[in-house]
Design a protein around this motif. Structure first.
Motif, PDB file in Angstrom:
ATOM      1  N   ALA A   1       0.834  -1.209   0.000  1.00  0.00           N
ATOM      2  CA  ALA A   1       0.000   0.000   0.000  1.00  0.00           C
ATOM      3  C   ALA A   1       0.868   1.259   0.000  1.00  0.00           C
ATOM      4  O   ALA A   1       0.599   2.221  -0.736  1.00  0.00           O
ATOM      5  CB  ALA A   1      -0.933  -0.002   1.215  1.00  0.00           C
ATOM      6  N   ASP A   2       1.932   1.248   0.803  1.00  0.00           N
ATOM      7  CA  ASP A   2       2.839   2.405   0.840  1.00  0.00           C
ATOM      8  C   ASP A   2       3.553   2.589  -0.505  1.00  0.00           C
ATOM      9  O   ASP A   2       3.742   3.719  -0.970  1.00  0.00           O
ATOM     10  CB  ASP A   2       3.869   2.230   1.959  1.00  0.00           C
ATOM     11  N   ALA A   3       3.964   1.471  -1.113  1.00  0.00           N
ATOM     12  CA  ALA A   3       4.614   1.553  -2.421  1.00  0.00           C
ATOM     13  C   ALA A   3       3.631   2.078  -3.479  1.00  0.00           C
ATOM     14  O   ALA A   3       4.010   2.867  -4.355  1.00  0.00           O
ATOM     15  CB  ALA A   3       5.167   0.194  -2.828  1.00  0.00           C
ATOM     16  N   CYS A   4       2.383   1.647  -3.400  1.00  0.00           N
ATOM     17  CA  CYS A   4       1.364   2.151  -4.330  1.00  0.00           C
ATOM     18  C   CYS A   4       1.235   3.669  -4.216  1.00  0.00           C
ATOM     19  O   CYS A   4       1.103   4.373  -5.227  1.00  0.00           O
ATOM     20  CB  CYS A   4       0.018   1.493  -4.049  1.00  0.00           C
ATOM     21  N   GLN A   5       1.280   4.179  -2.989  1.00  0.00           N
ATOM     22  CA  GLN A   5       1.182   5.631  -2.801  1.00  0.00           C
ATOM     23  C   GLN A   5       2.401   6.340  -3.381  1.00  0.00           C
ATOM     24  O   GLN A   5       2.280   7.412  -3.983  1.00  0.00           O
ATOM     25  CB  GLN A   5       1.008   5.942  -1.318  1.00  0.00           C
TER      26      GLN A   5
END
Length: 373
Positions: free
Chosen positions: A86-90
């Motif tokens: 999720a953090d990488a997606c952001q």
């Protein structure tokens, strides 16, 4: 001066990194690869997360929280991996926005123990998608026979999919069929097809590893001359299939409804044989509209010294077919090779997942007893 990675991008190749860790996210090194080396996506697998979670202290805070909650290894892996993704997606959200979702993708894999369980895979795909809750996530599903139906069903829900572990040209056609079937169902259900993305991860270096081993057993001069070439030949013929399948009337109906093609993704692009050029599976597979997901070592070699000369795939199909024919004449059974590779690939995925769970179980125990060094 144009760098080799910029030249790749200019030639239509999207560079994704085959690695992810919390440290990469927090120390800025992943952001630097985006800004300096043309990285526009990330793929992950159980082996990558095993290394990330069990080395260093980047996860200690979350591990303590999960221990306090009484989480077991399964829940811990789910919580940690989905948080990183999720953090990488952001982080990649601006890339996704700039490319209308084509790039800026981050892949997370369904539990590989479900590779032969269609219903289980569909349920896990939905669970991962809901937990990550980012529009640029890809759910990775292996291209087993049981996985084909799961791929269609997941796409039909409007969930983007990275189809992984493809070795066979026949299976690749089946994957494209599953993709189009999923989009047809999604269209019937009223989903916006322009928001559904997919890649088909075609594995490259492992084909050479298996075939070259068989060529060495044959031991003739003719056999030696064929070494180190099957991986490229197989992938190039996959691109020919891609060109054929995405010009059909069936595809045109989907494209007219807003659908984007399922892009070929070259996976397993780290060179295993030290006698071969370390950028072989990068420079030899340049074509418009493909993804190359690279381990960091391959990415660094590419950036440092790859010679990108433009499209090295289209127009090579006769030569690629001739190479596979020459292998067959020596008694190397293509269907047996790809069956072995799929079986071994799944075994490795499952083994890595079990190792990950065991390592996390041990790490949870150490954290609970204050013994984590």
């Amino acid at each position: 001066m144009t760098t080799p990675t910029q030249a790749l991008s200019d030639a239509g190749v999207s560079i994704w990194l085959d690695d992810l860790s919390r440290q990469r996210l927090e120390d800025g090194s992943l952001a630097a690869l985006i800004s300096e080396k043309n990285v526009v996506g990330v793929t992950t697998n159980p082996t990558i997360f095993q290394a990330a979670i069990t080395k260093g202290h980047g996860y200690d805070g979350q591990l303590r929280e999960l221990v306090a909650e009484g989480a077991d290894a399964e829940k811990t892996v789910f919580e940690i991996t989905t948080a990183d993704v999720a953090d990488a997606c952001q982080l990649f959200a601006p890339v996704a926005e700039a490319t209308r979702g084509v790039d800026g993708r981050v892949s997370i894999e369904v539990d590989p123990r479900l590779a032969w369980d269609t219903a289980g895979t569909i349920a896990e795909a939905k669970r991962l998608h809901a937990k990550v809750a980012q529009p640029n996530v890809h759910i990775k599903i292996p291209a087993t026979l049981e996985g084909l139906e799961a791929i269609s069903a997941t796409l039909a829900e409007g969930i983007s999919v990275n189809v992984t572990l493809i070795f066979s040209l026949t299976r690749y056609r089946a994957v494209i069929n599953a993709f189009m079937t999923g989009l047809e169902k999604a269209k019937a259900a009223g989903h916006d097809l322009s928001k559904i993305h997919s890649v088909a991860s075609f594995f490259v270096s492992r084909v050479d590893t298996e075939i070259d081993k068989r060529l060495e057993k044959i031991g003739t001069e003719q056999a030696a001359a064929l070494k180190g070439k099957a991986g490229l030949a197989n992938a190039r013929l996959a691109y020919q299939i891609y060109e054929e399948e995405f010009t059909t009337e069936r595809w045109k109906l989907l494209a007219d409804a807003g659908a984007l093609p399922q892009r070929p993704l070259w996976a397993s692009t780290g060179v295993k044989d030290p006698s071969l050029p370390d950028t072989l599976y990068v420079t030899g597979l340049v074509a418009p509209g493909v993804v190359n997901t690279m381990p960091e070592k391959t990415l660094e070699a590419t950036f440092d010294h790859a010679e990108v000369t433009g499209d090295t795939v289209t127009g090579t199909y006769a030569e690629a077919n001739a190479h596979l024919d020459a292998l067959a004449e020596l008694g190397i059974d293509y269907n047996d090779v790809v069956a072995v590779l799929e079986s071994e690939g799944l075994d490795k995925f499952v083994a890595s997942w079990k190792d990950l769970l065991a390592d996390v179980e041990r790490t949870l125990s150490e954290t609970a007893h204050g013994a984590r060094a």
